[in-house]
Write an enzyme that holds these catalytic residues in place. Structure first.
Site, short mmCIF file in Angstrom:
data_model
loop_
_atom_site.label_atom_id
_atom_site.label_comp_id
_atom_site.label_asym_id
_atom_site.label_seq_id
_atom_site.Cartn_x
_atom_site.Cartn_y
_atom_site.Cartn_z
N CYS A 1 55.31 38.61 24.93
CA CYS A 1 56.73 39.31 24.47
C CYS A 1 57.31 38.12 23.97
CB CYS A 1 57.52 40.23 24.91
SG CYS A 1 56.67 41.03 25.35
N GLU B 1 54.84 37.71 34.41
CA GLU B 1 56.60 36.31 34.58
C GLU B 1 56.43 36.12 35.83
OE1 GLU B 1 59.21 38.86 33.57
OE2 GLU B 1 59.53 40.76 34.37
N HIS C 1 79.95 62.79 0.91
CA HIS C 1 79.74 62.90 -0.30
C HIS C 1 79.60 61.18 -0.40
CE1 HIS C 1 81.70 60.65 -4.53
NE2 HIS C 1 81.14 62.09 -4.60
N ASN D 1 59.79 33.43 29.30
CA ASN D 1 60.70 32.87 29.47
C ASN D 1 61.08 32.96 30.68
OD1 ASN D 1 61.86 32.13 26.99
ND2 ASN D 1 63.21 34.36 26.76
N GLY E 1 56.03 37.65 29.96
CA GLY E 1 57.50 37.05 29.88
C GLY E 1 57.38 35.86 29.59
N ARG F 1 62.96 47.49 25.08
CA ARG F 1 63.81 47.18 26.20
C ARG F 1 64.92 48.58 26.62
NH1 ARG F 1 64.09 42.66 23.14
NH2 ARG F 1 62.87 40.46 23.22
#
Length: 808
Positions: A761, A690, A430, A713, A711, A520
């Protein structure tokens, strides 16, 4: 003889009651929404195998016949007029009207019609004094434009003519409960234009099995391609009222026609603290008892039963042509499943689909309690704890209502609350249903909110962080942003999403993204599983008793502990895949660092201590190593289940931090051992780009993988030799450095020469329009960003593509 008697009764009393099979959806003015729906189901859907318990309904004409006795209707009208003039309160008027009805007798002919109908029902069922459910059905309830869910009374386990007649009278009185009067006033319904029909229906002995509710969409996000099922042991009222935390299941509708698949995308065992069973005293036909511990740890439904219910739900939805709210029950004596109610879903269908509002906390605070998030908003205010709806006078507008659970009596208070927090209840309780209708964020099923939150304490209630709602200490800053889906431009470059949290995936389904470029896995492992996979594979090597206890607790109900990991991971991935089916969903295999793995339950014994985990034993190097190979096998088993058993062939895999081509070959061999064979059943395997070696040897990597995802970074860190976490070197960490950009453009050119696509990404394209323009100029195929950046990225990329088109 009984059949003749039934026919005669129907001929002489047809205007006072109707059998369900003689009703249809168009009979709402005659028997109300509930009973018209039961008639529609009985009459038109039985050939699909849908079982509806037999029964009959008294008519609106019978109700008005009752009100005509001794001027009862006139006296009711006079008392309600006093309410409108302000000389009576809702409580005073309601009590007075209910006493009038309960003190009146049905006209003799009406009472005899009810008795005869009940006798005929008993004859049909072959049982004397058969148990029945007696339910209220008002002629203005369960309509698409006005949900009256739970406003009126239901009486279960009623047996005998006298008891049925009395239950019918009590149903009539429930048309004038305080909550029903208040609700009609709020929605501007004329009280005396609403009539009350009573449904008398064969009782399903779910007290010996289980029951619950299902919706043909996700009730919080409106995602239309799942059936959401809640279940608890005992009679279904405990689920409807929110008195228990039920089991919860989600089934993916598009795969229900494929008999070789089991499209269950989530299962969650609820606490199911209590259940409602038959009582031992005639005056108390039902009783609430504590659920035995073995049942609390057991799912109410197996997959076969769940799929039957889900298929019925889709048939009902298709028949009505709209999302539906359906109650079901399982008979413990026969094992048969039944549908006992179906009504239109009223909340998500009223929402505007063209705009998506995004909420985000911009400050942090101490988390006090958590539970299921209802809605996706954020609200704040002082805590006001109420033990019952009778304490409503103590509540102040704009406060956060904290209560054990709610029922329809609470609705006037909930309308004044900034947010609602309850100890008990699931997503079909409810509290959940009404909070959605009111647009009030709610956190339900917290367990101990009433004990842990202090009266008057300032809190922030956040339902904007996925499936789990959080209550934080203090008034936290947050931002709200409207995304206008109608003005999102088309682009040649695909714009995809980065998704970590499966419970948040459905929130973003309306976005016209081209899929998920980065799902991920490690988020699912850390937040939805919590246990190190090797601690499950090699449980016998765990010597710490506390750790063993923690593992036993989270894997309760699993004889094979590794099955817990595979189930939870498969369900998390499936939920993300469902939101964007059939668009691609790229799942990155786990990429924890050793220091992060060690923080999982049982992780410490299986992880070395490294001086530089960023460059240590991570990514691909773990997957074939003897110290983690079996753990990686569990990841592969989960992916294979997602694709082969559940059916999400849109899921592809991605290998992170793959340093050499020899390493790539070894990883692909291990994947194949566990059923993930590149190319089989359309399986693609991508690789993160990466590491400089991925750029330098892009050709050989392209021979082994189906695509690249940059990637940015790690690529920037390893190209420039800059620790991305170093504050002192922050100004040197720049994805637009010529060396990094040269690596990106080189990779794209080499990959395209080998007929492989490249994505990126990261957040940079949304924060930096110039960077988006550089990527478009280099020929990037796709970018993948956080959902709340999607609109900005689409605009940036559309502008970059327009700038490159020749004039005219």
């Amino acid at each position: 003889m009984a059949g003749v008697q039934a026919t005669e009764n129907r001929e002489t009393a047809g205007d006072r009651f109707r059998w369900f099979e003689d009703l249809s959806a168009g009979d709402v003015p005659v028997v109300g929404g509930k009973n018209a729906s039961l008639g529609e189901l009985t009459r038109n859907l039985a050939h699909h195998g849908i079982r509806v318990p037999a029964g009959f309904a008294t008519t609106a004409a019978a109700y008005r016949e009752f009100l005509s006795v001794d001027g009862l209707g006139q006296r009711i009208g006079e008392r309600l007029e006093a309410l409108r003039e302000g000389t009576d309160t809702t409580a005073e008027a309601g009590q007075a009207v209910r006493e009038m009805i309960l003190g009146a007798r049905f006209p003799a002919a009406l009472e005899e019609a009810i008795r005869n109908a009940y006798r005929s029902l008993c004859a049909r069922l072959g049982r004397e004094n058969a148990d029945v459910a007696v339910r209220s059905s008002a002629t203005a309830e369960d309509l698409p434009e006005a949900s009256f869910a739970g406003q009126y009374e239901t009486f279960l386990g009623v047996s005998g003519e006298d008891e049925v007649v009395e239950a019918c009278r009590r149903c009539c009185a429930s048309l004038f409960t305080d909550r029903a009067i208040s609700y009609r006033e709020h929605h501007h319904f004329d009280h005396l234009r609403v009539a009350l029909s009573v449904g008398v229906q064969q009782m399903v002995r779910s007290d010996r099995a289980g029951a619950g509710v299902m919706f043909t969409l996700d009730t919080d996000s409106g995602f239309p391609r799942v059936v959401l099922v809640n279940a608890a042991f005992g009679l279904g009222e405990s689920v409807v009222s929110g008195a228990v935390d039920p089991d919860e299941y989600e089934v993916f509708k598009p795969f229900l026609g494929k008999t070789d698949l089991t499209p269950v995308i989530s299962r969650r065992i609820g606490a199911k603290q209590t259940k409602i069973v038959y009582g031992e005293e005639p005056e108390n036909p039902t009783a609430t008892v504590r659920t035995p511990e073995p049942e609390r740890r057991t799912l109410v439904l197996d997959d076969g039963e769940l799929l039957v219910l889900a298929r019925w739900a889709t048939v009902i939805e298709d028949h009505y042509g709209r999302p539906m709210d359906i109650e079901w029950a399982k008979d413990g004596d026969t094992g048969a499943l039944h549908v006992v109610q179906a009504r239109p879903e009223t909340v998500q269908t009223r929402k505007r689909a063209a705009t998506l509002r995004s909420y985000r906390l911009t400050a942090s605070g101490e988390r006090l309690v958590s539970g299921l998030a209802i809605g996706d908003a954020i609200a704040a205010g002082p805590v006001r704890k109420l033990g019952s709806a009778a304490e409503a006078g103590q509540f102040e507008d704009g406060a956060v209502l904290v209560a054990p659970s709610t029922d329809p009596d609470w609705e006037p208070v909930m309308q004044r609350a900034a947010a609602v927090v309850t100890d008990h209840g699931g997503r079909t309780s409810h509290a959940a249903i009404v909070s959605r209708e009111l647009g009030v964020p709610a956190v339900v099923g917290t367990g101990r909110a009433t004990a842990l939150l202090d009266e008057g304490q300032d809190v922030t209630v956040s339902c904007a962080e996925g499936e789990r709602g959080q209550v934080y200490e203090g008034i936290l800053d947050h931002e709200e942003r409207d995304l206008d889906l109608a003005r999102i431009p088309d682009t040649r470059t695909r714009v995809m999403l980065n998704i970590a949290n499966p419970s948040a995936a459905f929130r973003w389904w309306p976005l016209p993204a081209d899929g998920v470029g980065l799902a991920r896995m490690e988020f699912i492992v850390a937040n939805h599983i919590g246990v190190h996979p090797m601690a499950l594979v090699r449980y016998d090597e765990i010597t710490d008793p506390t750790t063993r206890h923690e593992i036993d607790e989270v894997t309760a109900g699993y004889e094979d502990r590794t099955a817990y990991f595979v189930d939870r991971l498969a369900q998390g991935i499936s939920r993300i895949a469902a939101a964007w089916w059939p668009r691609p969903v790229v799942v990155r295999m786990s990429d924890f660092k050793t220091s992060e793995y060690a923080r999982l339950i049982g992780g410490l014994p299986f992880e070395p201590t490294e001086g530089n985990p960023m460059l240590g034993w991570r990514g691909a190097s773990r997957y074939y190593h003897e110290d983690y190979r079996e753990g990686f096998g569990l990841e592969c088993r989960a992916l294979a289940r997602v694709r082969d058993d559940i059916g999400f062939t849109n899921v592809t895999t991605m290998i992170p931090f793959c340093r050499t081509t020899r390493e790539a070959d070894r990883v692909l061999e291990v994947m194949a051992e566990h059923g993930l064979i590149r190319g089989r059943n359309g399986l693609e395997v991508h690789v993160m780009a990466e590491i400089p070696s991925n750029i330098i040897l892009a050709g050989p990597f392209a021979d082994r993988f189906d695509g690249f995802s940059i990637g940015s970074n790690d690529l920037t860190q390893l190209t420039l030799g800059v620790d991305r976490d170093s504050a002192q070197l922050a100004e040197l960490f720049d994805e637009r450095d010529p060396a990094v950009l040269d690596s990106i453009t080189t990779l794209i050119a080499k990959a395209h020469a080998h007929h492989r696509e490249v994505g990126l990404c990261g957040q940079r394209p949304s924060d930096d329009p110039g960077f988006a323009q550089l990527l478009v100029g280099a020929g990037i195929d796709a970018v993948s960003v956080a959902p709340d950046s999607f609109l900005r990225v689409k605009e940036n990329i559309a502008a970059a593509e327009a700038a490159r088109r020749p004039a005219g």
